[in-house]
Motif scaffolding. Structure first.
Motif, PDB file in Angstrom:
ATOM      1  N   ILE A 261     118.710 -67.575  25.770  1.00 25.77           N
ATOM      2  CA  ILE A 261     118.268 -66.548  24.840  1.00 25.77           C
ATOM      3  C   ILE A 261     118.074 -67.147  23.452  1.00 25.77           C
ATOM      4  CG2 ILE A 261     119.423 -64.710  26.144  1.00 25.77           C
ATOM      5  CD1 ILE A 261     121.519 -64.567  23.895  1.00 25.77           C
ATOM      6  N   PHE A 262     117.134 -66.562  22.712  1.00 26.23           N
ATOM      7  CA  PHE A 262     116.905 -66.889  21.309  1.00 26.23           C
ATOM      8  C   PHE A 262     116.978 -65.575  20.538  1.00 26.23           C
ATOM      9  CE2 PHE A 262     114.602 -70.070  23.728  1.00 26.23           C
ATOM     10  CZ  PHE A 262     114.758 -71.262  23.033  1.00 26.23           C
ATOM     11  N   GLU A 263     117.874 -65.491  19.566  1.00 29.53           N
ATOM     12  CA  GLU A 263     117.975 -64.296  18.723  1.00 29.53           C
ATOM     13  C   GLU A 263     117.384 -64.675  17.370  1.00 29.53           C
ATOM     14  OE1 GLU A 263     118.077 -61.505  16.594  1.00 29.53           O
ATOM     15  OE2 GLU A 263     119.840 -62.574  15.825  1.00 29.53           O
ATOM     16  N   THR A 264     116.232 -64.069  17.016  1.00 34.39           N
ATOM     17  CA  THR A 264     115.507 -64.545  15.833  1.00 34.39           C
ATOM     18  C   THR A 264     115.135 -63.429  14.858  1.00 34.39           C
ATOM     19  OG1 THR A 264     113.345 -64.392  16.934  1.00 34.39           O
ATOM     20  CG2 THR A 264     114.542 -66.472  17.165  1.00 34.39           C
ATOM     21  N   LEU A 265     115.816 -62.296  14.923  1.00 29.02           N
ATOM     22  CA  LEU A 265     115.470 -61.201  14.020  1.00 29.02           C
ATOM     23  C   LEU A 265     116.645 -60.832  13.131  1.00 29.02           C
ATOM     24  CD1 LEU A 265     113.391 -58.696  16.200  1.00 29.02           C
ATOM     25  CD2 LEU A 265     112.582 -60.457  14.638  1.00 29.02           C
ATOM     26  N   ALA A 266     116.309 -60.403  11.916  1.00 31.42           N
ATOM     27  CA  ALA A 266     117.271 -59.790  11.005  1.00 31.42           C
ATOM     28  C   ALA A 266     116.624 -58.541  10.434  1.00 31.42           C
ATOM     29  CB  ALA A 266     117.676 -60.765   9.901  1.00 31.42           C
TER      30      ALA A 266
ATOM     31  N   TYR B 149     115.910 -49.846  17.053  1.00 29.54           N
ATOM     32  CA  TYR B 149     116.738 -50.812  17.762  1.00 29.54           C
ATOM     33  C   TYR B 149     116.891 -50.329  19.200  1.00 29.54           C
ATOM     34  CZ  TYR B 149     118.212 -53.145  13.435  1.00 29.54           C
ATOM     35  OH  TYR B 149     118.248 -53.864  12.274  1.00 29.54           O
ATOM     36  N   ILE B 150     116.103 -50.934  20.113  1.00 31.55           N
ATOM     37  CA  ILE B 150     116.152 -50.498  21.498  1.00 31.55           C
ATOM     38  C   ILE B 150     117.127 -51.376  22.278  1.00 31.55           C
ATOM     39  CG2 ILE B 150     113.823 -49.574  21.336  1.00 31.55           C
ATOM     40  CD1 ILE B 150     112.808 -51.970  22.879  1.00 31.55           C
ATOM     41  N   GLY B 151     117.442 -50.946  23.486  1.00 32.93           N
ATOM     42  CA  GLY B 151     118.484 -51.594  24.263  1.00 32.93           C
ATOM     43  C   GLY B 151     117.989 -52.483  25.382  1.00 32.93           C
ATOM     44  N   ALA B 152     118.839 -52.633  26.401  1.00 31.83           N
ATOM     45  CA  ALA B 152     118.654 -53.666  27.422  1.00 31.83           C
ATOM     46  C   ALA B 152     117.899 -53.208  28.650  1.00 31.83           C
ATOM     47  CB  ALA B 152     120.026 -54.188  27.849  1.00 31.83           C
ATOM     48  N   GLU B 153     117.699 -51.910  28.842  1.00 35.47           N
ATOM     49  CA  GLU B 153     117.157 -51.433  30.119  1.00 35.47           C
ATOM     50  C   GLU B 153     115.786 -52.008  30.426  1.00 35.47           C
ATOM     51  OE1 GLU B 153     118.148 -47.353  31.704  1.00 35.47           O
ATOM     52  OE2 GLU B 153     118.471 -47.014  29.557  1.00 35.47           O
ATOM     53  N   ALA B 154     114.894 -52.060  29.453  1.00 36.23           N
ATOM     54  CA  ALA B 154     113.560 -52.587  29.718  1.00 36.23           C
ATOM     55  C   ALA B 154     113.613 -54.079  30.035  1.00 36.23           C
ATOM     56  CB  ALA B 154     112.638 -52.323  28.526  1.00 36.23           C
ATOM     57  N   ILE B 155     114.521 -54.800  29.392  1.00 38.30           N
ATOM     58  CA  ILE B 155     114.695 -56.217  29.711  1.00 38.30           C
ATOM     59  C   ILE B 155     115.138 -56.379  31.154  1.00 38.30           C
ATOM     60  CG2 ILE B 155     116.069 -58.277  29.213  1.00 38.30           C
ATOM     61  CD1 ILE B 155     116.180 -57.356  26.291  1.00 38.30           C
ATOM     62  N   ALA B 156     116.153 -55.602  31.547  1.00 41.03           N
ATOM     63  CA  ALA B 156     116.651 -55.675  32.917  1.00 41.03           C
ATOM     64  C   ALA B 156     115.560 -55.313  33.919  1.00 41.03           C
ATOM     65  CB  ALA B 156     117.859 -54.759  33.084  1.00 41.03           C
TER      66      ALA B 156
ATOM     67  N   ALA C 240     118.224 -54.655  20.126  1.00 38.34           N
ATOM     68  CA  ALA C 240     119.494 -54.974  19.492  1.00 38.34           C
ATOM     69  C   ALA C 240     119.954 -56.355  19.937  1.00 38.34           C
ATOM     70  CB  ALA C 240     120.534 -53.912  19.857  1.00 38.34           C
ATOM     71  N   ASP C 241     120.593 -57.085  19.045  1.00 40.93           N
ATOM     72  CA  ASP C 241     120.965 -58.469  19.341  1.00 40.93           C
ATOM     73  C   ASP C 241     121.766 -58.618  20.638  1.00 40.93           C
ATOM     74  OD1 ASP C 241     119.744 -58.793  16.892  1.00 40.93           O
ATOM     75  OD2 ASP C 241     121.575 -59.286  15.797  1.00 40.93           O
ATOM     76  N   PRO C 242     122.840 -57.839  20.854  1.00 39.69           N
ATOM     77  CA  PRO C 242     123.615 -58.030  22.090  1.00 39.69           C
ATOM     78  C   PRO C 242     122.838 -57.691  23.354  1.00 39.69           C
ATOM     79  CG  PRO C 242     124.872 -56.767  20.464  1.00 39.69           C
ATOM     80  CD  PRO C 242     123.465 -56.831  19.981  1.00 39.69           C
ATOM     81  N   SER C 243     121.786 -56.875  23.227  1.00 42.42           N
ATOM     82  CA  SER C 243     121.018 -56.465  24.402  1.00 42.42           C
ATOM     83  C   SER C 243     120.306 -57.634  25.052  1.00 42.42           C
ATOM     84  CB  SER C 243     120.015 -55.374  24.021  1.00 42.42           C
ATOM     85  OG  SER C 243     120.678 -54.236  23.514  1.00 42.42           O
ATOM     86  N   LEU C 244     120.083 -58.718  24.314  1.00 40.92           N
ATOM     87  CA  LEU C 244     119.497 -59.918  24.896  1.00 40.92           C
ATOM     88  C   LEU C 244     120.399 -60.501  25.973  1.00 40.92           C
ATOM     89  CD1 LEU C 244     118.240 -61.656  21.627  1.00 40.92           C
ATOM     90  CD2 LEU C 244     116.882 -60.311  23.238  1.00 40.92           C
TER      91      LEU C 244
ATOM     92  N   ARG D  47     131.521 -54.897  27.939  1.00 42.42           N
ATOM     93  CA  ARG D  47     131.996 -56.283  27.997  1.00 42.42           C
ATOM     94  C   ARG D  47     130.844 -57.257  27.808  1.00 42.42           C
ATOM     95  NH1 ARG D  47     135.398 -54.418  33.281  1.00 42.42           N
ATOM     96  NH2 ARG D  47     137.035 -53.289  32.133  1.00 42.42           N
ATOM     97  N   ALA D  48     129.714 -56.972  28.445  1.00 43.42           N
ATOM     98  CA  ALA D  48     128.546 -57.837  28.247  1.00 43.42           C
ATOM     99  C   ALA D  48     128.024 -57.737  26.823  1.00 43.42           C
ATOM    100  CB  ALA D  48     127.450 -57.461  29.247  1.00 43.42           C
ATOM    101  N   THR D  49     128.142 -56.544  26.235  1.00 43.86           N
ATOM    102  CA  THR D  49     127.726 -56.371  24.847  1.00 43.86           C
ATOM    103  C   THR D  49     128.533 -57.262  23.922  1.00 43.86           C
ATOM    104  OG1 THR D  49     126.899 -54.117  25.105  1.00 43.86           O
ATOM    105  CG2 THR D  49     127.725 -54.714  22.924  1.00 43.86           C
ATOM    106  N   MET D  50     129.829 -57.337  24.133  1.00 42.71           N
ATOM    107  CA  MET D  50     130.644 -58.182  23.254  1.00 42.71           C
ATOM    108  C   MET D  50     130.435 -59.662  23.557  1.00 42.71           C
ATOM    109  SD  MET D  50     131.510 -55.788  21.433  1.00 42.71           S
ATOM    110  CE  MET D  50     132.151 -56.885  20.168  1.00 42.71           C
ATOM    111  N   ALA D  51     130.106 -59.994  24.801  1.00 37.78           N
ATOM    112  CA  ALA D  51     129.703 -61.373  25.085  1.00 37.78           C
ATOM    113  C   ALA D  51     128.432 -61.697  24.294  1.00 37.78           C
ATOM    114  CB  ALA D  51     129.474 -61.565  26.582  1.00 37.78           C
ATOM    115  N   GLY D  52     127.485 -60.756  24.319  1.00 40.09           N
ATOM    116  CA  GLY D  52     126.261 -60.945  23.542  1.00 40.09           C
ATOM    117  C   GLY D  52     126.527 -61.001  22.052  1.00 40.09           C
ATOM    118  N   HIS D  53     127.484 -60.223  21.588  1.00 38.82           N
ATOM    119  CA  HIS D  53     127.840 -60.230  20.169  1.00 38.82           C
ATOM    120  C   HIS D  53     128.407 -61.591  19.761  1.00 38.82           C
ATOM    121  CE1 HIS D  53     129.168 -58.654  16.317  1.00 38.82           C
ATOM    122  NE2 HIS D  53     130.399 -59.039  16.570  1.00 38.82           N
TER     123      HIS D  53
END
Length: 457
Positions: A42-47, A154-161, A177-181, A202-208
């Motif tokens: 993953i690459f997180e590149t937004l602020a 700030y959208i979530g992970a469902e579309a990624i999944a 959202a950053d953790p959604s990656l 739990r996955a959200t905090m791993a992403g965090h």
């Protein structure tokens, strides 16, 4: 379609913001390949402001608006990722995910690779006319009195999944959202439901822990004599090992410097968390109030005990709009009585620039601790600093008014106190931000495969 798996999942992060180091991905990919098994990069590149800046670039060039360093970040590792089945998920699409996806496709062709299946996630951009009434409901007349540059939910992970379930090898998104990656790959890999709150949390905090790149590995952490980080110049980037239950172990790329220990993980775990009992994300409300972390070995820290609650009914929207002009000027004073001369120069500027509200910093004597109104500066007795950089800044809606500051700082060469030099000035368009919440159902989140989009075009 991908089938759910019970095998552990590795997710490596190779960027924590736009402009991060472009050589980070190599060691992460090397480690993922050596470890074997299912893996994502993953690459997180937004602020908060990145999207507005990207939107301005897109205005100037309809084919721009995605991460400017995309080529430098991805090209060195793209072939190895595709060869070894490492899938890539990122928000480096910024204001133009479709253009980013097309750029990656061209990149693959230039490298002589079979064209990967690329999915484009959309729906976060709510700046268009169809959404104006929605934003007005939340912000009232304020929305009519600005010149909007961008508005993104700030959208979530469902579309990624869903995109990964459909076979995407690369997923390009805008403002997720950053953790959604991290949550999206975990949802797809393990087959979690969208209401499996504990696992999602739990996955959200791993992403965090991953989302700020090298930060959890000792970057933005090092403090000599207090928090030592070995070879900070060669710091590695993090990798999360996520189990079927969502619990994770944080480690880092092999053969890199830095560290992953209890202190670095604790700092990152609490970073930007307003309420440890209710960390709000589009996917879940995460509760880390009973979380536990354990050092398992060198550069290996486990996180468990995270709980989850039903996700919020609303999504956050950030609106960036034109905010006038920022004028800045700097000049240096050195030697005996340098601080007194810098203070005198600041007084000259205040008297000459009536009508502008100035921010004055004496870099080397008083800057970070001063306030925007100069009250602390005025109340603090002049010291004997011998190396002072005077910085003065002001904002104004009219360019001509802001330019007054630029001219007056330059004039200090001959009209100011003795010994001033090294003048530097700038005039920059300013962006301001408004935020609001909108109903989740009002944001039409979706994904499409790039080949299908091209066929339709």
């Amino acid at each position: 379609m991908t089938a759910p798996s019970s095998s552990p999942l590795l997710i490596g992060c190779a960027a924590g913001f736009s402009g991060d180091r472009v050589d980070a991905a190599g060691p992460v990919v090397d480690t993922l390949i050596a470890r074997g098994g299912p893996a994502f990069l993953i690459f997180e590149t937004l602020a908060e402001r990145t999207l507005a800046l990207a939107q301005l670039r897109r205005r100037a060039d309809p084919q721009a608006g995605f991460e400017p360093l995309l080529d430098d970040m991805l090209r060195p590792v793209l072939a190895r990722c595709l060869q070894h089945g490492i899938r890539i998920v990122s928000n480096f699409g910024a204001a133009n995910p479709l253009a980013a996806a097309r750029h990656i496709q061209r990149m693959a062709g230039e490298l002589g690779l079979a064209l990967p299946r690329i999915a484009v996630v959309g729906g976060d951009d709510v700046s268009g006319a169809p959404h104006r009434a929605l934003l007005r409901e939340q912000l009232g007349d304020a929305i009519d009195n600005i010149r909007m540059v961008s508005a993104n939910a700030y959208i979530g992970a469902e579309a990624i999944a869903a995109a990964l379930d459909a076979g995407a090898q690369i997923v390009v998104a805008g403002r997720v959202a950053d953790p959604s990656l991290t949550v999206g790959p975990a949802m797809s890999h393990f087959g979690w439901r969208a209401d499996d709150w504990d696992r999602l949390a739990r996955a959200t905090m791993a992403g965090h822990l991953l989302e700020c790149g090298a930060q959890v590995c000792g970057g933005y952490f090092a403090d000599p004599g207090y928090k030592e980080v070995p070879d900070l110049h060669a710091i590695g980037y993090p990798i999360a090992e996520i189990g079927r239950d969502g619990h994770c172990v944080i480690t880092k790329a092999a053969h890199t410097a830095g560290l992953v220990n209890l202190a670095s993980v604790k700092e990152q775990l609490l970073y930007e968390v307003h309420d440890p009992g209710a960390y709000l994300t589009p996917d879940v409300v995460a509760d880390i109030s009973a979380a536990e972390i354990d050092q398992l070995g060198s550069d290996r820290v486990a996180l468990c005990g995270v709980r989850g609650h039903a996700r919020p009914a609303s999504l956050k929207v950030n609106i960036c709009h034109e905010g006038g002009w920022l004028a800045e000027g700097e000049i240096s004073y050195a030697g005996p009585r340098a601080e007194a001369r810098a203070r005198l120069a600041a007084d000259v500027l205040r008297r000459r620039l009536q009508g502008l509200s100035l921010r004055v910093d004496l870099i080397g004597a008083l800057s970070i601790m001063g306030d925007d109104d100069g009250r602390l500066l005025a109340a603090t007795a002049a010291g004997d600093a011998r190396d002072v950089r005077l910085r003065v800044a002001a904002t104004h809606t009219e360019r001509a008014q802001a330019e007054r500051l630029v001219r007056e700082v330059t004039a200090l060469y001959c009209c100011g106190p003795a010994g001033g030099g090294g003048v530097r000035t700038s005039l920059t368009p300013r962006l301001n931000t408004l935020s609001c919440l909108v109903p989740r159902e009002a944001v039409p989140i979706h994904f499409e495969m790039l080949d299908a989009l091209q066929e339709a075009a």
